[in-house]
Design an enzyme around this catalytic site. Sequence first.
Site, PDB file in Angstrom:
ATOM      1  N   ARG A  36       1.705 -38.835  27.629  1.00 41.65           N
ATOM      2  CA  ARG A  36       0.971 -37.775  28.648  1.00 41.65           C
ATOM      3  C   ARG A  36      -0.418 -38.120  27.573  1.00 41.65           C
ATOM      4  O   ARG A  36       0.012 -37.335  26.882  1.00 41.65           O
ATOM      5  CB  ARG A  36       1.844 -36.730  29.249  1.00 41.65           C
ATOM      6  CG  ARG A  36       3.009 -36.379  30.004  1.00 41.65           C
ATOM      7  CD  ARG A  36       2.608 -37.375  31.142  1.00 41.65           C
ATOM      8  NE  ARG A  36       3.376 -37.764  32.549  1.00 41.65           N
ATOM      9  CZ  ARG A  36       4.112 -38.497  32.728  1.00 41.65           C
ATOM     10  NH1 ARG A  36       3.162 -39.679  31.912  1.00 41.65           N
ATOM     11  NH2 ARG A  36       5.292 -38.369  33.441  1.00 41.65           N
ATOM     12  N   GLU A  83      -6.655 -36.248  33.749  1.00 39.47           N
ATOM     13  CA  GLU A  83      -6.549 -38.123  34.466  1.00 39.47           C
ATOM     14  C   GLU A  83      -6.632 -37.861  36.288  1.00 39.47           C
ATOM     15  O   GLU A  83      -6.267 -36.988  36.395  1.00 39.47           O
ATOM     16  CB  GLU A  83      -5.026 -38.088  34.185  1.00 39.47           C
ATOM     17  CG  GLU A  83      -4.563 -39.917  34.119  1.00 39.47           C
ATOM     18  CD  GLU A  83      -3.570 -39.476  33.625  1.00 39.47           C
ATOM     19  OE1 GLU A  83      -2.420 -39.652  34.317  1.00 39.47           O
ATOM     20  OE2 GLU A  83      -3.260 -40.101  32.158  1.00 39.47           O
ATOM     21  N   HIS A 130      -3.607 -45.206  33.559  1.00 39.98           N
ATOM     22  CA  HIS A 130      -2.328 -45.151  33.570  1.00 39.98           C
ATOM     23  C   HIS A 130      -1.536 -46.509  34.180  1.00 39.98           C
ATOM     24  O   HIS A 130      -0.653 -46.190  35.167  1.00 39.98           O
ATOM     25  CB  HIS A 130      -2.245 -43.191  34.394  1.00 39.98           C
ATOM     26  CG  HIS A 130      -0.536 -42.858  34.199  1.00 39.98           C
ATOM     27  ND1 HIS A 130      -0.819 -41.945  33.932  1.00 39.98           N
ATOM     28  CD2 HIS A 130       0.219 -43.467  33.787  1.00 39.98           C
ATOM     29  CE1 HIS A 130       0.927 -41.302  33.247  1.00 39.98           C
ATOM     30  NE2 HIS A 130       1.348 -42.568  33.409  1.00 39.98           N
TER      31      HIS A 130
END
Lengths: 327, 326
Positions: B239, B268, B287
């Site tokens: 993360r 993000e 991602h």
Amino acid sequence: MPIPKVFIARRIFQEALDMISAEADVELWSDELPPPYETLLQKVANVDGLLCLLTDKIDAQLMDAAPNLRSISQIAVGFENIDVEEATRRGIPVGYTPGVLTGTTADMAFALLMAAARRLVEGAEAVRAGKWKTWHPLHYLGPDVFGGTLGILGMGRIGLEMAKRAQGFDMPILYYDVYRRPKDVEKQYNMTYAPIDTVLRQSDFVSVHVNLTPETYHLISHHELHLMKSNAVLINAARGPVIDPAALYLALKEGQIGFAALDVTEPEPITMDDPLLTLDNCIIVPHIASASVPTRLRMSTMAAENLLAGLNGQPMPNCVNPEVYEK
Amino acid sequence: MPKPKALVTRAIPQEALELVAARAEMDVWPHDEPPDPVTLRRMAARADGILTNIMDRIDANLFNAAPNLKVVSQMAVGLDNIDVAEATRRRIPVGYTPGVVSNATADQAFALLLAAARRLTEAERWVRKGGWKIAFHPLFWLGAEVHQATIGIIGMGSIGLEMAKRARGFDMRILYYSRTRKPEAEALYDMEFTDMPTLLAESDFVSLHVPLTPETHHLISANELAQMKPTAILVNAARGPVVDPTTLYQALRDKTIAAAALDVTSPEPIDPNDPLLTLENLVVAPHLGSSTVRTRTRMAVLAAQNLVAGLEGRPLPRCANPQVYP
């Protein structure tokens, strides 16, 4: 005895230059581009030894131009740029650098395989271009590396290292080579020997690890690409001309295969108008499979050792044509 | 009895949509970009269940706006976008998709490790820009060796274990640090348990595989980066906020570490003007840890199964807050 004269056709690691300079009178070609052939002919006129690369053409005419030449040392594992038969006829040993780049080259081939599967270049370039707007469940989907079938064409040292890396990803392996590996090796790496057509048909990833010879020139062309799965990934970290680039372009454009990842091209460097460069499903890196600091340093010092052995009339530690010593 | 109402916040694989549609009146947000919070609350107002992903903010405001909500089903293994404590207080089960992403995510982390080590994206960009003018030069594009190097894995859960397995095929020395020691895995993958300072100081590659919690927020910051080798490469496919982006930028710019490869960022998506994106020694993927056809399909099907179970008042097959059940 006079100090031997040596021409080194490109900048190499200082450690290796120092080894050679300690025993010989060195002329170093320090341009980044290789010396043009005509220039090379002049440069070798008085030399006893030559340290050269894949991009330097070493043929009979060059050997004629270098009457004192008694040691040719190539800094590469391949030597298709050298007329080895001609060198043998003249009793000139040719050195090369096998073994050292095996693991490094397999690392790169595996890096290409994974980058292609996971669309890494496309994703990374989108981020860099400010085009990453959101996460989406259906964007950038690729095939699983884990559990995918890996087809290896050419089960030499590098092919075997690929098989070893694939173990951590639980990949079944199909392979084809002129020589079959012993049963215990096949078992150790979960490998199945199969005809080339079967390897092409059943693999999710096909990685090429053959030498370039007249038999392997355009080994992968229309027929072979047609046999492959429509989502298959083709990896070439061997030599460019092993794949027919026109056939590859068509196969990628028409979706006969899913993706190609190339460390080598035909010609090299690739020309900027090559249609392969227009495709999103093809990634190309500039022949850097052996480009790690430790490997290139070892290659440089090995080439220096071969060169010096040749100059001193001793057998080269790694010689392409050891038959010169039998006379 | 009328069918329950289900909101699916993004298009997902067809197989999963059909599972939901068979049991519920289904509303699917059709756009690539997520609904903004106001729109999401409006859409959720009458929903009995909601199938979410990491871009959707699921908090008390959302719960207040959705009085009928009986289940939140997240199509992810991480839940940092969901206020799970609040859901638990309201007795709303939260589903998630553990297990199915481990292999794909470890693959992605290893792909990033290899790409960063061998400067793959940088070299590819150079070829495309016409930089490849010399066929071969012994001193160009030198990168780091992967095989036989030392990898330090921080967080030895299911993804960390898969990383260790992959590293074995590359003959790497494996160090790991984790809250819980894993003696069986140590023997299986020939790994050494170390403390963080040792791991950071000895590893050529440091790969992060921890969940995001208050304890792991900025786990890697100035102090940790300073302990790493100048040749080391940092990989984050966990993360974004596990790494402090400001100090990472400084470390990469000043070459106190060699390179980094990120599948996740903070925030993000990353701001296109983030200084990190000006660096050549950084690879950022958008991602993609679980982005394979098979894995996304499995995740979506599991999320659909959780959703349907919740709508029908059954226990979720994969529930993040089983304490909601008596």
